[in-house]
Design a protein around this motif. Sequence first.
Motif, PDB file in Angstrom:
ATOM      1  N   SER A   1      33.369  31.649  34.701  1.00 34.23           N
ATOM      2  CA  SER A   1      34.181  31.049  35.751  1.00 34.23           C
ATOM      3  C   SER A   1      35.261  32.011  36.225  1.00 34.23           C
ATOM      4  O   SER A   1      35.902  32.687  35.407  1.00 34.23           O
ATOM      5  CB  SER A   1      34.835  29.752  35.241  1.00 34.23           C
ATOM      6  N   VAL A   2      35.443  32.090  37.551  1.00 33.10           N
ATOM      7  CA  VAL A   2      36.569  32.795  38.167  1.00 33.10           C
ATOM      8  C   VAL A   2      37.308  31.757  38.999  1.00 33.10           C
ATOM      9  O   VAL A   2      36.751  31.217  39.957  1.00 33.10           O
ATOM     10  CB  VAL A   2      36.101  33.962  39.052  1.00 33.10           C
ATOM     11  N   ALA A   3      38.566  31.456  38.638  1.00 34.39           N
ATOM     12  CA  ALA A   3      39.217  30.286  39.227  1.00 34.39           C
ATOM     13  C   ALA A   3      40.586  30.550  39.842  1.00 34.39           C
ATOM     14  O   ALA A   3      41.059  29.723  40.624  1.00 34.39           O
ATOM     15  CB  ALA A   3      39.346  29.178  38.177  1.00 34.39           C
ATOM     16  N   ARG A   4      41.241  31.658  39.517  1.00 29.99           N
ATOM     17  CA  ARG A   4      42.559  31.881  40.112  1.00 29.99           C
ATOM     18  C   ARG A   4      42.435  32.029  41.632  1.00 29.99           C
ATOM     19  O   ARG A   4      41.475  32.628  42.117  1.00 29.99           O
ATOM     20  CB  ARG A   4      43.216  33.133  39.536  1.00 29.99           C
ATOM     21  N   ARG A   5      43.399  31.477  42.354  1.00 32.05           N
ATOM     22  CA  ARG A   5      43.301  31.421  43.808  1.00 32.05           C
ATOM     23  C   ARG A   5      43.081  32.800  44.425  1.00 32.05           C
ATOM     24  O   ARG A   5      42.213  32.976  45.290  1.00 32.05           O
ATOM     25  CB  ARG A   5      44.552  30.770  44.391  1.00 32.05           C
ATOM     26  N   GLU A   6      43.860  33.790  43.994  1.00 42.33           N
ATOM     27  CA  GLU A   6      43.742  35.122  44.583  1.00 42.33           C
ATOM     28  C   GLU A   6      42.410  35.785  44.227  1.00 42.33           C
ATOM     29  O   GLU A   6      41.853  36.558  45.019  1.00 42.33           O
ATOM     30  CB  GLU A   6      44.904  36.017  44.152  1.00 42.33           C
ATOM     31  N   ASP A   7      41.869  35.467  43.047  1.00 37.92           N
ATOM     32  CA  ASP A   7      40.586  36.036  42.641  1.00 37.92           C
ATOM     33  C   ASP A   7      39.432  35.370  43.384  1.00 37.92           C
ATOM     34  O   ASP A   7      38.456  36.034  43.759  1.00 37.92           O
ATOM     35  CB  ASP A   7      40.402  35.889  41.139  1.00 37.92           C
ATOM     36  N   VAL A   8      39.542  34.066  43.609  1.00 37.79           N
ATOM     37  CA  VAL A   8      38.541  33.359  44.417  1.00 37.79           C
ATOM     38  C   VAL A   8      38.536  33.918  45.836  1.00 37.79           C
ATOM     39  O   VAL A   8      37.480  34.110  46.442  1.00 37.79           O
ATOM     40  CB  VAL A   8      38.815  31.844  44.420  1.00 37.79           C
ATOM     41  N   ALA A   9      39.717  34.210  46.363  1.00 34.52           N
ATOM     42  CA  ALA A   9      39.799  34.772  47.712  1.00 34.52           C
ATOM     43  C   ALA A   9      39.104  36.122  47.785  1.00 34.52           C
ATOM     44  O   ALA A   9      38.432  36.440  48.782  1.00 34.52           O
ATOM     45  CB  ALA A   9      41.261  34.897  48.135  1.00 34.52           C
TER      46      ALA A   9
ATOM     47  N   LEU B   1      27.132  42.185  31.703  1.00 32.88           N
ATOM     48  CA  LEU B   1      27.156  43.055  32.877  1.00 32.88           C
ATOM     49  C   LEU B   1      27.990  42.438  33.992  1.00 32.88           C
ATOM     50  O   LEU B   1      28.729  43.145  34.688  1.00 32.88           O
ATOM     51  CB  LEU B   1      25.723  43.311  33.365  1.00 32.88           C
ATOM     52  N   CYS B   2      27.888  41.134  34.157  1.00 30.67           N
ATOM     53  CA  CYS B   2      28.718  40.446  35.145  1.00 30.67           C
ATOM     54  C   CYS B   2      30.189  40.573  34.773  1.00 30.67           C
ATOM     55  O   CYS B   2      31.044  40.868  35.633  1.00 30.67           O
ATOM     56  CB  CYS B   2      28.299  38.979  35.247  1.00 30.67           C
ATOM     57  N   GLN B   3      30.508  40.384  33.501  1.00 31.46           N
ATOM     58  CA  GLN B   3      31.889  40.516  33.034  1.00 31.46           C
ATOM     59  C   GLN B   3      32.408  41.938  33.272  1.00 31.46           C
ATOM     60  O   GLN B   3      33.557  42.137  33.707  1.00 31.46           O
ATOM     61  CB  GLN B   3      31.962  40.158  31.551  1.00 31.46           C
ATOM     62  N   TRP B   4      31.569  42.924  32.991  1.00 31.85           N
ATOM     63  CA  TRP B   4      31.964  44.327  33.172  1.00 31.85           C
ATOM     64  C   TRP B   4      32.270  44.622  34.638  1.00 31.85           C
ATOM     65  O   TRP B   4      33.284  45.259  34.956  1.00 31.85           O
ATOM     66  CB  TRP B   4      30.856  45.235  32.654  1.00 31.85           C
ATOM     67  N   ALA B   5      31.411  44.148  35.551  1.00 28.41           N
ATOM     68  CA  ALA B   5      31.642  44.392  36.975  1.00 28.41           C
ATOM     69  C   ALA B   5      32.921  43.710  37.451  1.00 28.41           C
ATOM     70  O   ALA B   5      33.676  44.266  38.255  1.00 28.41           O
ATOM     71  CB  ALA B   5      30.442  43.904  37.787  1.00 28.41           C
ATOM     72  N   LEU B   6      33.182  42.503  36.955  1.00 28.34           N
ATOM     73  CA  LEU B   6      34.434  41.829  37.297  1.00 28.34           C
ATOM     74  C   LEU B   6      35.638  42.597  36.751  1.00 28.34           C
ATOM     75  O   LEU B   6      36.676  42.715  37.429  1.00 28.34           O
ATOM     76  CB  LEU B   6      34.426  40.394  36.750  1.00 28.34           C
TER      77      LEU B   6
ATOM     78  N   PRO C   1      40.001  38.501  36.699  1.00 28.51           N
ATOM     79  CA  PRO C   1      39.934  37.758  35.433  1.00 28.51           C
ATOM     80  C   PRO C   1      38.831  36.704  35.456  1.00 28.51           C
ATOM     81  O   PRO C   1      38.541  36.114  36.498  1.00 28.51           O
ATOM     82  CB  PRO C   1      41.320  37.112  35.329  1.00 28.51           C
ATOM     83  N   TRP C   2      38.235  36.476  34.309  1.00 25.64           N
ATOM     84  CA  TRP C   2      37.174  35.488  34.159  1.00 25.64           C
ATOM     85  C   TRP C   2      37.359  34.805  32.808  1.00 25.64           C
ATOM     86  O   TRP C   2      38.076  35.274  31.932  1.00 25.64           O
ATOM     87  CB  TRP C   2      35.799  36.161  34.216  1.00 25.64           C
ATOM     88  N   ARG C   3      36.696  33.664  32.680  1.00 24.40           N
ATOM     89  CA  ARG C   3      36.664  32.982  31.387  1.00 24.40           C
ATOM     90  C   ARG C   3      35.290  32.356  31.204  1.00 24.40           C
ATOM     91  O   ARG C   3      34.524  32.212  32.168  1.00 24.40           O
ATOM     92  CB  ARG C   3      37.756  31.913  31.280  1.00 24.40           C
ATOM     93  N   MET C   4      34.975  31.991  29.967  1.00 22.26           N
ATOM     94  CA  MET C   4      33.659  31.469  29.622  1.00 22.26           C
ATOM     95  C   MET C   4      33.795  30.027  29.144  1.00 22.26           C
ATOM     96  O   MET C   4      34.029  29.775  27.956  1.00 22.26           O
ATOM     97  CB  MET C   4      33.018  32.332  28.532  1.00 22.26           C
ATOM     98  N   PRO C   5      33.656  29.036  30.040  1.00 22.97           N
ATOM     99  CA  PRO C   5      33.711  27.642  29.585  1.00 22.97           C
ATOM    100  C   PRO C   5      32.538  27.276  28.679  1.00 22.97           C
ATOM    101  O   PRO C   5      32.645  26.361  27.867  1.00 22.97           O
ATOM    102  CB  PRO C   5      33.686  26.844  30.894  1.00 22.97           C
TER     103      PRO C   5
ATOM    104  N   ARG D   1      36.422  27.326  42.612  1.00 17.83           N
ATOM    105  CA  ARG D   1      36.141  28.417  41.682  1.00 17.83           C
ATOM    106  C   ARG D   1      34.706  28.904  41.866  1.00 17.83           C
ATOM    107  O   ARG D   1      33.856  28.207  42.433  1.00 17.83           O
ATOM    108  CB  ARG D   1      36.360  27.983  40.234  1.00 17.83           C
ATOM    109  N   TYR D   2      34.465  30.103  41.393  1.00 20.15           N
ATOM    110  CA  TYR D   2      33.112  30.664  41.371  1.00 20.15           C
ATOM    111  C   TYR D   2      32.559  30.527  39.959  1.00 20.15           C
ATOM    112  O   TYR D   2      33.257  30.784  38.975  1.00 20.15           O
ATOM    113  CB  TYR D   2      33.120  32.136  41.777  1.00 20.15           C
ATOM    114  N   MET D   3      31.280  30.153  39.882  1.00 22.00           N
ATOM    115  CA  MET D   3      30.586  30.043  38.602  1.00 22.00           C
ATOM    116  C   MET D   3      29.363  30.957  38.611  1.00 22.00           C
ATOM    117  O   MET D   3      28.674  31.089  39.631  1.00 22.00           O
ATOM    118  CB  MET D   3      30.140  28.602  38.350  1.00 22.00           C
ATOM    119  N   PHE D   4      29.107  31.572  37.478  1.00 24.65           N
ATOM    120  CA  PHE D   4      27.897  32.364  37.293  1.00 24.65           C
ATOM    121  C   PHE D   4      27.208  31.870  36.033  1.00 24.65           C
ATOM    122  O   PHE D   4      27.836  31.746  34.978  1.00 24.65           O
ATOM    123  CB  PHE D   4      28.223  33.851  37.157  1.00 24.65           C
ATOM    124  N   PHE D   5      25.911  31.568  36.155  1.00 25.30           N
ATOM    125  CA  PHE D   5      25.140  31.013  35.051  1.00 25.30           C
ATOM    126  C   PHE D   5      23.992  31.954  34.701  1.00 25.30           C
ATOM    127  O   PHE D   5      23.251  32.390  35.596  1.00 25.30           O
ATOM    128  CB  PHE D   5      24.565  29.639  35.409  1.00 25.30           C
ATOM    129  N   ASN D   6      23.837  32.254  33.427  1.00 24.52           N
ATOM    130  CA  ASN D   6      22.690  33.043  32.991  1.00 24.52           C
ATOM    131  C   ASN D   6      22.520  32.880  31.486  1.00 24.52           C
ATOM    132  O   ASN D   6      23.515  32.896  30.746  1.00 24.52           O
ATOM    133  CB  ASN D   6      22.857  34.518  33.349  1.00 24.52           C
TER     134      ASN D   6
END
Length: 249
Positions: free
Chosen positions: A231-239, A210-215, A221-225, A197-202
């Motif tokens: 976090s972006v974790a779905r296989r096709e989104d990670v690809a 702004l990161c959520q808006w661009a996604l 799809p993204w979620r906020m753990p 998965r991809y993680m973005f921290f700020n």
Amino acid sequence: MYDARIRRSALACLAAGESLSSVSRRLGVSRSAVRAWRDDPPPRVDPTACPRCTDSTLPSAAYAELLGLYLGDGCLSEHRRFVYALRVACDDVYPNLITETAETIAAVNPGRPVHRVQAPGCTQLVSYWKHWPCLFPQHGPGRKHHRSIVLAHWQREVVAHFPELFLRGLFLSDGCRVANWTTHRTNGEVRRYDYVRYMFFNESTDIMRLCQWALDLLALPWRMPRPNALSVARREDVAQLDRIVGPKS
């Protein structure tokens, strides 16, 4: 060193028939400088001109990525004579990122050199220019998460046209691609499931939005753990993010 506006004014006066001496006295410019501009005029596209203060063109694609890098690991600091330093810090373990960041800064401001300043564990890419605050109106005192970060209308247009490059800048600065695992119970048996998965921290809620808006613009799809982690974790989104960002190097 005279700015582009004075050079253009001098050339316009000369074209209207005014003498070298008259232009020199009226604009406060040396006669030799006016003569040099007349005999060897500057290019029609001035690489030192500010795209917000003049009619020069903003390299929007490169700017979209630089905006992401600035919001992640960049800052502006004022120096003498209203000159500002743009600084973007890059971890020394990622030499290709250092090179790409330097090239991106140079693409946005080709009229100035990009300096590499060594700091403990990182390299700072530094570029000096009076007009950096024109391109980054989010500049202000204190840390970004202690103040409001809102894009100007023209910045939102740039991001809307180049959301991939904006996300690239954000994830290359404050993001990472990590391997995770979880467990699932299937038919009474607990099995381990590995995924990437991809993680973005700020810490700034505004930058996170702004990161959520661009996604969202890319329908990723993204979620906020956690409040400061996306976090972006779905296989096709990670690809898809692999194609946009890829691993740091």
